[in-house]
Design an enzyme around this catalytic site. Structure first.
Site, mmCIF file in Angstrom:
data_model
loop_
_atom_site.group_PDB
_atom_site.id
_atom_site.type_symbol
_atom_site.label_atom_id
_atom_site.label_comp_id
_atom_site.label_asym_id
_atom_site.label_seq_id
_atom_site.Cartn_x
_atom_site.Cartn_y
_atom_site.Cartn_z
ATOM 1 N N GLU A 136 2.932 8.234 -0.448
ATOM 2 C CA GLU A 136 2.447 8.059 0.818
ATOM 3 C C GLU A 136 2.637 9.095 1.950
ATOM 4 O OE1 GLU A 136 1.621 7.106 3.825
ATOM 5 O OE2 GLU A 136 2.082 5.611 4.262
ATOM 6 N N HIS B 205 -0.058 -1.634 -1.199
ATOM 7 C CA HIS B 205 0.845 -1.909 -1.685
ATOM 8 C C HIS B 205 0.815 -3.154 -0.833
ATOM 9 C CE1 HIS B 205 3.739 -0.498 1.839
ATOM 10 N NE2 HIS B 205 3.525 0.347 0.933
#
Length: 217
Positions: free
Chosen positions: A86, A10
């Site tokens: 994550e 990202h």
């Protein structure tokens, strides 16, 4: 049949910029991250993508939606997968790295020493060991690859997810020091065939260089 995978971290967040650990905390892109996502989207506009997949955390989803918007895919067609989140760091999440080291010295030391079975203390969420995290996200990547044999897919996720993919693709052990960078909005190319990831190209950030030039000019 071989699946081609573009695996992307990202864009930047405010917490990335100050080294505050995010984990599962849902932080959006900052202004720079949005610029990075748009530059990434333009770079991939002509890529033959059959699917765009994202972690369900908004920093990844916002990046993936930018790619979809420049690629003729409505943003709503981005498929979300919690397996691509994550790593969960428990009580460490939301803390500056320096504060983690000061407040939890033994746990911080185990983390930095790459004890792959060490689990940070629980916070709002129960943390994962690096081994658990690795298995979760590489299984997630494999599942998407197997759904798209012979096609090209983009997966937008997180730095830790990309690290796990790199290790799986190159045979790098989980406990060895990381000697490679995982850059925001970088393009990393893998293939998946017969149940195995292979790395083709790592760390393409040429599309971000114009952002630096624009700032200078």
């Amino acid at each position: 049949m071989t699946t081609s995978i573009l695996l992307i971290r990202h864009g930047e967040t405010a917490w990335n910029a100050v080294r505050r650990l995010q984990g599962h905390i849902d932080i959006p892109l900052n202004d720079e991250g949005q610029r990075q996502a748009e530059a990434l989207a333009r770079a991939l506009a002509d890529e033959p993508l059959h699917a765009i997949i994202s972690s369900d955390l908004q920093r990844a989803l916002q990046t993936a939606q930018a790619v979809a918007g420049h690629h003729g895919h409505p943003a709503r067609t981005v498929q979300q997968d919690v397996q691509l989140r994550e790593r969960c760091y428990g009580v460490f999440e939301g803390m500056l790295y320096a504060d983690i080291e000061r407040t939890y010295p033994a746990e911080f030391a185990a983390w930095q020493a790459r004890d792959i079975d060490a689990v940070p203390p629980a916070g709002a969420r129960v943390a994962e060991s690096f081994r658990q995290f690795h298995d979760r996200c590489t299984d997630g990547i494999a599942a998407w690859a197997e759904r798209h044999p012979g096609q090209t897919i983009a997966i937008v996720a997180h730095g830790g997810v990309l690290e796990c993919a790199y290790r799986a693709a190159t045979g790098m052990t989980l406990d060895s020091p990381r000697d490679f960078q995982v850059k925001n909005a970088g393009i990393n190319r893998f293939t998946f065939d017969n149940g195995k990831l292979a790395l083709k190209h790592w760390g393409d950030t040429a599309h971000l260089e114009q952002l630096v030039l624009d700032d200078i000019i």
